[in-house]
Design an enzyme around this catalytic site. Structure first.
Site, PDB file in Angstrom:
ATOM      1  N   LYS A   1       0.016  -4.688   7.473  1.00 45.41           N
ATOM      2  CA  LYS A   1      -0.982  -4.120   8.353  1.00 45.41           C
ATOM      3  C   LYS A   1      -1.620  -5.230   9.190  1.00 45.41           C
ATOM      4  O   LYS A   1      -1.506  -6.403   8.819  1.00 45.41           O
ATOM      5  CB  LYS A   1      -2.042  -3.366   7.543  1.00 45.41           C
ATOM      6  CG  LYS A   1      -3.060  -4.261   6.837  1.00 45.41           C
ATOM      7  CD  LYS A   1      -4.169  -3.452   6.243  1.00 45.41           C
ATOM      8  CE  LYS A   1      -5.243  -4.333   5.660  1.00 45.41           C
ATOM      9  NZ  LYS A   1      -6.088  -4.997   6.651  1.00 45.41           N
TER      10      LYS A   1
ATOM     11  N   LYS B   1      -2.695  -1.841  -6.722  1.00 45.31           N
ATOM     12  CA  LYS B   1      -3.692  -2.107  -7.755  1.00 45.31           C
ATOM     13  C   LYS B   1      -3.501  -1.170  -8.946  1.00 45.31           C
ATOM     14  O   LYS B   1      -3.271   0.031  -8.776  1.00 45.31           O
ATOM     15  CB  LYS B   1      -5.104  -1.946  -7.182  1.00 45.31           C
ATOM     16  CG  LYS B   1      -5.506  -3.026  -6.179  1.00 45.31           C
ATOM     17  CD  LYS B   1      -6.911  -2.782  -5.680  1.00 45.31           C
ATOM     18  CE  LYS B   1      -7.340  -3.865  -4.704  1.00 45.31           C
ATOM     19  NZ  LYS B   1      -7.485  -5.183  -5.359  1.00 45.31           N
TER      20      LYS B   1
ATOM     21  N   LYS C   1     -18.696  -6.703   5.094  1.00 46.92           N
ATOM     22  CA  LYS C   1     -18.594  -8.126   4.781  1.00 46.92           C
ATOM     23  C   LYS C   1     -19.993  -8.721   4.666  1.00 46.92           C
ATOM     24  O   LYS C   1     -20.956  -8.171   5.184  1.00 46.92           O
ATOM     25  CB  LYS C   1     -17.787  -8.854   5.859  1.00 46.92           C
ATOM     26  CG  LYS C   1     -16.290  -8.559   5.797  1.00 46.92           C
ATOM     27  CD  LYS C   1     -15.523  -9.453   6.726  1.00 46.92           C
ATOM     28  CE  LYS C   1     -14.025  -9.316   6.491  1.00 46.92           C
ATOM     29  NZ  LYS C   1     -13.600  -9.815   5.163  1.00 46.92           N
TER      30      LYS C   1
ATOM     31  N   ARG D   1       7.836 -20.476  12.896  1.00 49.04           N
ATOM     32  CA  ARG D   1       8.095 -21.248  14.121  1.00 49.04           C
ATOM     33  C   ARG D   1       8.014 -22.749  13.872  1.00 49.04           C
ATOM     34  O   ARG D   1       8.566 -23.536  14.628  1.00 49.04           O
ATOM     35  CB  ARG D   1       7.072 -20.864  15.200  1.00 49.04           C
ATOM     36  CG  ARG D   1       7.241 -19.458  15.735  1.00 49.04           C
ATOM     37  CD  ARG D   1       6.134 -19.112  16.716  1.00 49.04           C
ATOM     38  NE  ARG D   1       4.827 -19.096  16.059  1.00 49.04           N
ATOM     39  CZ  ARG D   1       3.683 -18.799  16.665  1.00 49.04           C
ATOM     40  NH1 ARG D   1       3.687 -18.504  17.956  1.00 49.04           N
ATOM     41  NH2 ARG D   1       2.545 -18.794  15.999  1.00 49.04           N
TER      42      ARG D   1
ATOM     43  N   HIS E   1      -6.840   1.244   3.761  1.00 51.88           N
ATOM     44  CA  HIS E   1      -7.093   1.237   2.313  1.00 51.88           C
ATOM     45  C   HIS E   1      -7.952   2.417   1.860  1.00 51.88           C
ATOM     46  O   HIS E   1      -7.601   3.135   0.915  1.00 51.88           O
ATOM     47  CB  HIS E   1      -7.821  -0.058   1.905  1.00 51.88           C
ATOM     48  CG  HIS E   1      -7.114  -1.308   2.298  1.00 51.88           C
ATOM     49  ND1 HIS E   1      -5.744  -1.462   2.230  1.00 51.88           N
ATOM     50  CD2 HIS E   1      -7.590  -2.501   2.766  1.00 51.88           C
ATOM     51  CE1 HIS E   1      -5.410  -2.680   2.627  1.00 51.88           C
ATOM     52  NE2 HIS E   1      -6.512  -3.325   2.955  1.00 51.88           N
TER      53      HIS E   1
ATOM     54  N   GLU F   1     -17.465  -6.956   0.282  1.00 54.44           N
ATOM     55  CA  GLU F   1     -17.096  -8.354   0.113  1.00 54.44           C
ATOM     56  C   GLU F   1     -18.309  -9.231   0.382  1.00 54.44           C
ATOM     57  O   GLU F   1     -19.043  -8.993   1.345  1.00 54.44           O
ATOM     58  CB  GLU F   1     -15.985  -8.753   1.087  1.00 54.44           C
ATOM     59  CG  GLU F   1     -14.677  -8.030   0.887  1.00 54.44           C
ATOM     60  CD  GLU F   1     -13.663  -8.410   1.968  1.00 54.44           C
ATOM     61  OE1 GLU F   1     -12.754  -9.197   1.658  1.00 54.44           O
ATOM     62  OE2 GLU F   1     -13.798  -7.933   3.101  1.00 54.44           O
TER      63      GLU F   1
END
Length: 466
Positions: free
Chosen positions: A140, A174, A328, A44, A232, A208
């Site tokens: 996704k 991967k 996380k 945009r 995943h 993570e």
């Protein structure tokens, strides 16, 4: 490599700059992209081609591992930019005019929010960009639950055939994930042991150390279950548990994965709270709590951690627990699969484990027990390591983009796979929405809530942390 045109919606976004453009450049650097292929960047934002290339120079080039000034100049020479309002069909005519003459291979990549997918597909169709030359790539999350996923799939199917649609999951690109079926199919030792008779439990973990960073608004509507586990982790589970097909073609692999996803034992209300742990990170020393992150709603109940026990209802796996977890702000960053084999003594310290590491390392390890030197009775555990890391190993997005160009859908989700995964996850989401399960907490930069450890330990297993 055949000629192609590549149209990228959302070209100024974070994913485009960090992953898509670097992957396209790397494929060109590796000699795998044609010089004649056009890359048409759209968003945009209203600025010219020179301004866009400057942005690419500052935001994308820093993510490239094999930068070469001459190659970069050659690569960017074929990049064009268009500012497009997805709601204005007349602007799509300009896009059509920008394509190469007689182009026979057109890839249209949607690196945009799924709420814009349907409108974009409709306008592309109105200007003739839905014929057999065209393939579309969907990022996704494809929906937020089963209903929304089915709605997107159904409406897009009015404009594009299933064979034209590539639903991307970068974990399927991967190297270590792509190696799972080969490891299973071509090693007789694993063929013989890959069943409930010999396997005690299977763990799939994706951790993570990062928090939500600048994705607060997106993440607070999504959460760990939707962001990682529904796509995943369930895709990895299906590759681990599926029956090896006679042929490794896309159709056979997809059918085998779908069969596994449909065999997931439903999580009923009376057992759901015992099998699913959700949690949120809280402040720990210099690390903020989730609620202190930018663009997070006050008193948000969004989970940043999920651990659960899944089971399959088939003869091969019935009774074998699959432990899945993601989080996380964890103590370490890694993604791995751990297969723990049974032993007659049933003691945790002498169980053989096969560890398939997905990140940050690509390797396959096997824990085995051997006699200690100068002892006839004591043993010790040693690890056999097969390192799959290599300087020439492709990044996930590069591999998957090349698959799309070559019309190879084997590493992409069929709509029925996604819908089967959402159907299983929906019961969890409904339980949380009705506030029938507790939200636990864990300190940022830790290994997660104690309830996640209790979940697996009560079955005589343990999480594998590296």
């Amino acid at each position: 490599m055949q000629n192609f045109d590549f149209i990228l919606f959302g070209a100024t976004g974070d994913l485009a700059m960090r992953k898509i453009f670097p992957s396209l450049y790397q494929a060109y650097y590796d000699g795998l992209l044609s010089l004649e292929g056009k890359i048409i960047a759209t968003s945009r934002t209203k600025f010219g081609r020179k301004d866009f290339l400057k942005r690419l120079e500052t935001q994308s080039k820093i993510h490239i591992k094999n930068y070469d000034e001459k190659k970069w100049e050659e690569f960017t020479h074929n990049i064009y930019y268009l500012s497009i309002n997805i709601n204005e069909v007349k602007e799509f005519n300009l896009l059509n005019q920008q394509l190469s003459k007689n182009s026979k291979n057109i890839i249209i990549y949607f690196s945009i929010s799924p709420e814009f997918f349907i409108q974009a597909c409709e306008n592309l169709t109105l200007v003739g960009l839905n014929d057999k030359r065209v393939k579309i790539v969907l990022e996704k999350p494809l929906g937020m639950d089963l209903k929304s996923c089915c709605e997107i799939n159904e409406k897009i199917s009015k404009f594009y055939k299933e064979t034209q649609i590539y639903r991307i999951d970068h974990y399927l690109g991967k190297e270590s994930v792509r190696n799972i079926l080969t490891l299973r199919a071509f090693n007789p030792i694993f063929q013989a042991l890959w069943n409930k008779k010999y396997i005690q439990c299977i763990e799939i973990s994706v951790f993570e150390t990062l928090g939500v960073e600048n994705r607060g608004e997106f993440y607070d509507h999504t959460g760990a279950l939707r962001d990682m586990l529904q796509n995943h982790i369930l895709q990895i589970l299906s590759l681990i548990a599926m029956k090896i097909p006679k042929n490794f073609d896309a159709n056979s692999i997809r059918k085998a994965k779908l069969k596994i996803l449909k065999s997931l034992k439903p999580l009923k209300i009376d057992t759901l709270n015992k099998q699913v742990i959700r949690a949120q990170y809280v402040k720990n020393e210099e690390f903020k709590s989730y609620l202190e992150e930018k663009n997070i709603k006050a008193k948000s109940q969004t989970e940043t951690f999920v651990a659960l026990k899944a089971e399959l209802m088939n003869k091969t796996w019935q009774g074998v627990p699959f432990y899945l977890r993601t989080g996380k702000r964890m103590a370490e960053s890694f993604a791995h699969i751990v297969i723990s084999f049974k032993n007659k003594k049933n003691t945790a310290n002498d169980i053989n484990k096969l560890i398939i590491s997905l990140q940050p390392h690509h390797r396959i390890s096997f824990e085995m027990n051997i006699k200690k030197i100068e002892s006839d009775t004591d043993f010790e555990t040693k690890i056999l390591n097969l390192n799959l890391n290599h300087n020439s190993t492709m990044q996930s997005y590069e591999r998957l983009i090349l698959d799309i160009i070559e019309s190879n859908p084997a590493s992409f989700n069929h709509k029925e796979e996604l819908e089967a995964a959402w159907k299983w996850v929906d019961s969890i989401l409904k339980n949380w929405k009705n506030k029938k399960s507790e939200l636990f907490f864990y300190p940022a930069k830790s290994w997660g809530p104690k309830q996640a450890f209790e979940l697996i330990e009560k079955d005589g297993c343990e999480w594998y942390n590296i």
